[in-house]
Design an enzyme around this catalytic site. Sequence first.
Site, PDB file in Angstrom:
ATOM      1  N   LYS A 252       0.852  -1.191   0.000  1.00 22.44           N
ATOM      2  CA  LYS A 252       0.000   0.000   0.000  1.00 22.44           C
ATOM      3  C   LYS A 252       0.892   1.248   0.000  1.00 22.44           C
ATOM      4  O   LYS A 252       1.965   1.223   0.597  1.00 22.44           O
ATOM      5  CB  LYS A 252      -0.868   0.018   1.261  1.00 22.44           C
ATOM      6  CG  LYS A 252      -1.955  -1.040   1.285  1.00 22.44           C
ATOM      7  CD  LYS A 252      -2.773  -0.948   2.564  1.00 22.44           C
ATOM      8  CE  LYS A 252      -3.775  -2.076   2.683  1.00 22.44           C
ATOM      9  NZ  LYS A 252      -4.841  -2.031   1.672  1.00 22.44           N
ATOM     10  N   ASP A 263      -7.890  -4.075  10.300  1.00 31.34           N
ATOM     11  CA  ASP A 263      -8.415  -4.982   9.276  1.00 31.34           C
ATOM     12  C   ASP A 263      -8.956  -6.288   9.878  1.00 31.34           C
ATOM     13  O   ASP A 263      -9.215  -7.243   9.163  1.00 31.34           O
ATOM     14  CB  ASP A 263      -7.292  -5.263   8.259  1.00 31.34           C
ATOM     15  CG  ASP A 263      -7.811  -5.580   6.871  1.00 31.34           C
ATOM     16  OD1 ASP A 263      -8.996  -5.324   6.617  1.00 31.34           O
ATOM     17  OD2 ASP A 263      -7.022  -6.096   6.060  1.00 31.34           O
ATOM     18  N   ASP A 322      -2.716  -7.639  -2.161  1.00 23.79           N
ATOM     19  CA  ASP A 322      -3.476  -6.818  -1.216  1.00 23.79           C
ATOM     20  C   ASP A 322      -4.937  -7.278  -1.120  1.00 23.79           C
ATOM     21  O   ASP A 322      -5.670  -6.850  -0.243  1.00 23.79           O
ATOM     22  CB  ASP A 322      -3.396  -5.337  -1.629  1.00 23.79           C
ATOM     23  CG  ASP A 322      -3.768  -4.404  -0.486  1.00 23.79           C
ATOM     24  OD1 ASP A 322      -3.912  -4.886   0.647  1.00 23.79           O
ATOM     25  OD2 ASP A 322      -3.915  -3.192  -0.743  1.00 23.79           O
ATOM     26  N   ARG A 326     -10.239 -11.901   1.050  1.00 27.11           N
ATOM     27  CA  ARG A 326     -11.098 -12.918   0.421  1.00 27.11           C
ATOM     28  C   ARG A 326     -10.440 -14.291   0.437  1.00 27.11           C
ATOM     29  O   ARG A 326     -11.110 -15.308   0.462  1.00 27.11           O
ATOM     30  CB  ARG A 326     -11.467 -12.462  -0.999  1.00 27.11           C
ATOM     31  CG  ARG A 326     -10.313 -12.333  -1.933  1.00 27.11           C
ATOM     32  CD  ARG A 326     -10.637 -11.467  -3.133  1.00 27.11           C
ATOM     33  NE  ARG A 326     -10.643 -10.037  -2.799  1.00 27.11           N
ATOM     34  CZ  ARG A 326     -10.897  -9.065  -3.669  1.00 27.11           C
ATOM     35  NH1 ARG A 326     -11.180  -9.340  -4.926  1.00 27.11           N
ATOM     36  NH2 ARG A 326     -10.883  -7.806  -3.288  1.00 27.11           N
TER      37      ARG A 326
END
Length: 473
Positions: A252, A263, A322, A326
Amino acid sequence: MIQLVNRQENGIKVSFVKKERLEEIQKSGGLSETFKADYLEALWLTNEQNEFTLYIGIGEEDLDCIQRKEIAAKAVKLCKEKELHKVSIDITDIINQYSAQAVFDLAEGAILGQYNQRIFKDNQSSKMEIEFCNYNEEVQEQVRAYMNDAISIAEGICFARDMVNLPANRLRPRDFAQEICDFVKDTSIETEVIYEEKLREMGMDALLSVGESSQYPPCMLVMRYKGDPSSNRITGLVGKGVTVDTGGYCLKPSNSMLGIKGDMAGGAAVSAALYALAKNQVKTNAVAVIPMCENRISSGSMLPGDVIRSYSGKTIEIINTDAEGRLILADAVSYAVKDEGVTEILDIATLTGAVVNMLGFSIGGAISDDDKWFDEFYKAYQKSGERYWRLPFYKEHEKMIESKIADIKNLGESHCGTITAGLFIRAFAKERPWLHLDIAGTAWVEPPIFEFQTKGATGAGVSSIYHLCNRED
Ligand code: BES
Ligand code: ZN
Ligand code: ZN
């Protein structure tokens, strides 16, 4: 945490003033003339005995559940600012107008109003003593029952906020699992931590592929609550537990690194909701599954172009390191279906920046393939006062995550990022009714949007998930 009494005696008195009562109070010489009783307007007054009263205006319109939370939070916050540690809030009018159940919102608001972020300095602020005063004795026991239920939820929200607010160096994946186990240890929830070695034996390769990026190893926490042995229904609650997300090799940019410690808000939310369900002995069965890891750079980290396996057996082409959430959720969802026999799935995660662009910081994104299941959730978030918006999906979106060299890929196209992220997870839900919540925008706020929030973590999802599981069926 809150005392319920039938006479105001302890601490600063707080009174909510409806516009229509203003004149009556002013005639008795009570209120200053400039006070209009507008919604959330505040006025401090002293009487002849030198006692303080705090008046909070509540306007003229009926209050919805968010507003009932806000007025209580406002009262507590104002007292906190003045370093007053005892507050006595007269809730009688609100109870009379909205029924005993309204205390549910007032209690949650009051507790969230006193929430302070943990500070790593010596001067820890002390907790306040809150008193709710209801003069209407007829409904006192009902009020007490609702109040106690709300307190468990508010405790859960405060815990979720604490976890999300902790910096990455104070909350490694295993610390996160330990904190949750400690938090629920006095409830009937059964906890099991699956450590790295076992994850390897099981073949949880998607979780391991992300987790291997760090010297702090991944793990997966499973929490089982069996509150309704007579039912076969088991709700699977899967929450993202990335304790720090640097992006990995798809690093990032440094100006977007500030939120990377939060997160794991999805994981915090499901654990906190389960805590409240158990505390309130709700008649339901739910299993929370929280995959926990860091997403960093190491010599073993995933690289764009890699093809990995997952617990389901499906292969995944990595396009962007990143898009790690998922991947770990895929394994956790497969596990919930295969090993825990869940009959329906909810997954919740700070998953995409796209949802923030679309819905901002007060609305979460929702996706579901089952109208009935979504409908139950819709009813739940009407009760919690949280906001969600259901997004559509079609075949063309599913196509976007098809891979030429593997079963699926972890990135779609430059558009519809929230939808394709959700659909990736759905591919592992094995046709169970599925509901996906993307809370990347709502998990933390700066500045706060509602009175019951403070800068930082919000505890998003906790109360809606609680109400979803506490349904009448
Ligand atoms: N945890 C982030 C999503 C996120 C972004 C949460 C902003 C909170 C605020 C997630 O793992 C991520 O990095 N998503 C990427 C996906 C992209 C690479 C397809 C994103 O949304 O930018
Ligand atoms: Zn990421
Ligand atoms: Zn992430």
